[in-house]
Design a protein around this motif. Structure first.
Motif, PDB file in Angstrom:
ATOM      1  N   MET A   1     -13.085  13.285 -67.795  1.00 17.71           N
ATOM      2  CA  MET A   1     -12.756  11.942 -68.278  1.00 17.71           C
ATOM      3  C   MET A   1     -13.404  10.897 -67.380  1.00 17.71           C
ATOM      4  SD  MET A   1      -9.246   9.925 -68.948  1.00 17.71           S
ATOM      5  CE  MET A   1      -9.023  11.008 -70.276  1.00 17.71           C
ATOM      6  N   SER A   2     -13.925   9.834 -67.989  1.00 16.88           N
ATOM      7  CA  SER A   2     -14.490   8.751 -67.195  1.00 16.88           C
ATOM      8  C   SER A   2     -13.348   7.969 -66.554  1.00 16.88           C
ATOM      9  CB  SER A   2     -15.311   7.817 -68.073  1.00 16.88           C
ATOM     10  OG  SER A   2     -15.480   6.593 -67.407  1.00 16.88           O
ATOM     11  N   ILE A   3     -13.468   7.734 -65.258  1.00 11.71           N
ATOM     12  CA  ILE A   3     -12.341   7.168 -64.538  1.00 11.71           C
ATOM     13  C   ILE A   3     -12.207   5.653 -64.777  1.00 11.71           C
ATOM     14  CG2 ILE A   3     -13.287   6.528 -62.298  1.00 11.71           C
ATOM     15  CD1 ILE A   3     -11.081   8.631 -61.264  1.00 11.71           C
ATOM     16  N   ASN A   4     -13.237   5.011 -65.354  1.00 14.06           N
ATOM     17  CA  ASN A   4     -13.167   3.558 -65.517  1.00 14.06           C
ATOM     18  C   ASN A   4     -12.565   3.102 -66.836  1.00 14.06           C
ATOM     19  OD1 ASN A   4     -14.432   2.870 -63.096  1.00 14.06           O
ATOM     20  ND2 ASN A   4     -16.365   3.542 -63.959  1.00 14.06           N
ATOM     21  N   LYS A   5     -12.545   3.980 -67.804  1.00  8.79           N
ATOM     22  CA  LYS A   5     -12.138   3.565 -69.155  1.00  8.79           C
ATOM     23  C   LYS A   5     -10.620   3.485 -69.259  1.00  8.79           C
ATOM     24  CE  LYS A   5     -16.220   3.720 -71.326  1.00  8.79           C
ATOM     25  NZ  LYS A   5     -16.904   3.077 -70.233  1.00  8.79           N
ATOM     26  N   LYS A   6     -10.091   2.289 -69.540  1.00  9.93           N
ATOM     27  CA  LYS A   6      -8.648   2.203 -69.700  1.00  9.93           C
ATOM     28  C   LYS A   6      -8.262   1.089 -70.650  1.00  9.93           C
ATOM     29  CE  LYS A   6      -7.211  -0.606 -65.768  1.00  9.93           C
ATOM     30  NZ  LYS A   6      -6.094  -1.369 -66.252  1.00  9.93           N
ATOM     31  N   LEU A  88      -5.014   8.486 -65.810  1.00  6.70           N
ATOM     32  CA  LEU A  88      -6.066   8.002 -66.718  1.00  6.70           C
ATOM     33  C   LEU A  88      -5.816   8.361 -68.175  1.00  6.70           C
ATOM     34  CD1 LEU A  88      -9.206   8.463 -64.491  1.00  6.70           C
ATOM     35  CD2 LEU A  88      -8.042   6.357 -65.110  1.00  6.70           C
ATOM     36  N   PRO A  89      -5.364   9.583 -68.483  1.00  4.15           N
ATOM     37  CA  PRO A  89      -5.059   9.852 -69.888  1.00  4.15           C
ATOM     38  C   PRO A  89      -3.984   8.915 -70.432  1.00  4.15           C
ATOM     39  CG  PRO A  89      -5.214  11.909 -68.665  1.00  4.15           C
ATOM     40  CD  PRO A  89      -5.270  10.801 -67.655  1.00  4.15           C
ATOM     41  N   ALA A  90      -2.999   8.590 -69.606  1.00  8.02           N
ATOM     42  CA  ALA A  90      -1.936   7.672 -70.057  1.00  8.02           C
ATOM     43  C   ALA A  90      -2.498   6.269 -70.275  1.00  8.02           C
ATOM     44  CB  ALA A  90      -0.799   7.648 -69.046  1.00  8.02           C
ATOM     45  N   LEU A  91      -3.353   5.823 -69.370  1.00  7.17           N
ATOM     46  CA  LEU A  91      -3.961   4.498 -69.539  1.00  7.17           C
ATOM     47  C   LEU A  91      -4.859   4.477 -70.774  1.00  7.17           C
ATOM     48  CD1 LEU A  91      -4.879   3.603 -65.833  1.00  7.17           C
ATOM     49  CD2 LEU A  91      -3.045   2.617 -67.223  1.00  7.17           C
TER      50      LEU A  91
END
Ligand SMILES: Nc1ncnc2c1ncn2[C@@H]1O[C@H](COP(=O)(O)OP(=O)(O)OP(=O)(O)O)[C@@H](O)[C@H]1O
Ligand SMILES: Cc1cn([C@H]2C[C@H](O)[C@@H](COP(=O)(O)O)O2)c(=O)[nH]c1=O
Length: 215
Positions: A1-6, A88-91
């Motif tokens: 998962m890309s860590i910046n995407k939220k 991150l999945p939650a965001l």
């Protein structure tokens, strides 16, 4: 998962030992959920199996041989795994994530109090998080003696960091106060010497002021 995407919101709770983060999180949770927001609460170090294992290593009272840089790296490793697996999945799903401790703990404890340095601590953490910062940080500020007394008389286990000298805990608090002074848009200071209900109310006021359309 890309860590910046939220898409969601990341709120962190910070403070020295015994500031009341865990207590206040439980107090404000029903208020956060009241208007239908999906809220995930979690903690650092920990929140997932691998990070909880790292937590045990870092905080075991017998692990006095861990040096400051090892400590910093272990916190950062736990942080990255926790972000990837849980936060991150939650965001990405649009949730409100409230986290008991995040990067500012590393800056206050390892950067300032251990003397590793703020720039060095941020460099390791930027690598671990790809630069992710909370949207809002509630800093619960409490006098060192009051916080430590709460921990010592409370029912949670005493860990390796609790057992550090009071001088280190005073540096942690001073570090947090610097972080708050330097990041006024993100970090809101709350007087955690007040009663639990007053602290919870101040926390909700800060959250509502920042996200009026959600809470
Ligand atoms: N505002 C308050 N006034 C009096 N006691 C409090 C207050 N907030 C928390 N406490 C008590 O202090 C103790 C520590 O609280 P809590 O575990 O919430 O702190 P914490 O910030 O999560 O601590 P730590 O990070 O050191 O684990 C608990 O026994 C709790 O009931
Ligand atoms: C995330 C993080 C934590 N710490 C310290 C702060 C506390 O002494 C413990 C965690 O225990 P708590 O009961 O959950 O507060 O770890 C740290 O030094 N650096 C960090 O990045």
């Amino acid at each position: 998962m890309s860590i910046n995407k939220k898409k969601g919101i990341l709120i962190s709770l910070e403070g020295p030992e015994g500031a009341g983060k865990t207590t206040i999180l439980q107090e404000i949770l029903p208020h956060l959920e009241k208007n239908g927001a999906q809220v995930l609460t979690t903690r650092e170090p920990g929140g997932i199996r691998i990070a909880e294992s790292i937590r045990e290593i870092i905080l075991a009272p017998e692990n006095t041989a861990i040096d400051g840089k090892t400590e910093l790296l272990l916190f950062a490793a736990a942080r990255r795994q926790h972000l990837n697996e849980k936060v991150l999945p939650a965001l990405a799903a649009g949730k409100v994530v409230v986290i008991d401790r995040f990067i500012d703990s590393s800056v206050a404890y390892q950067g300032y109090a251990r003397g590793i340095g703020v720039a060095e601590t941020m460099a390791i953490n930027d690598f671990a998080t790809d630069g992710l910062l909370p949207d809002l940080t509630l800093y619960l500020d409490v006098a060192t003696e009051i916080g430590l007394a709460r921990v010592m008389t409370g029912d949670r286990e005493i860990n390796r960091l609790d057992l550090e000298a009071a001088e280190m805990h005073r540096k942690v608090r001073a570090g947090y106060q610097k972080i708050a002074a330097e990041n006024p848009d993100r970090v809101k200071t709350i007087d955690a010497g007040q009663s639990i209900s007053e602290v919870a109310e101040a926390a909700m006021t800060a959250i509502t002021a920042k996200f009026p359309e959600i809470f």
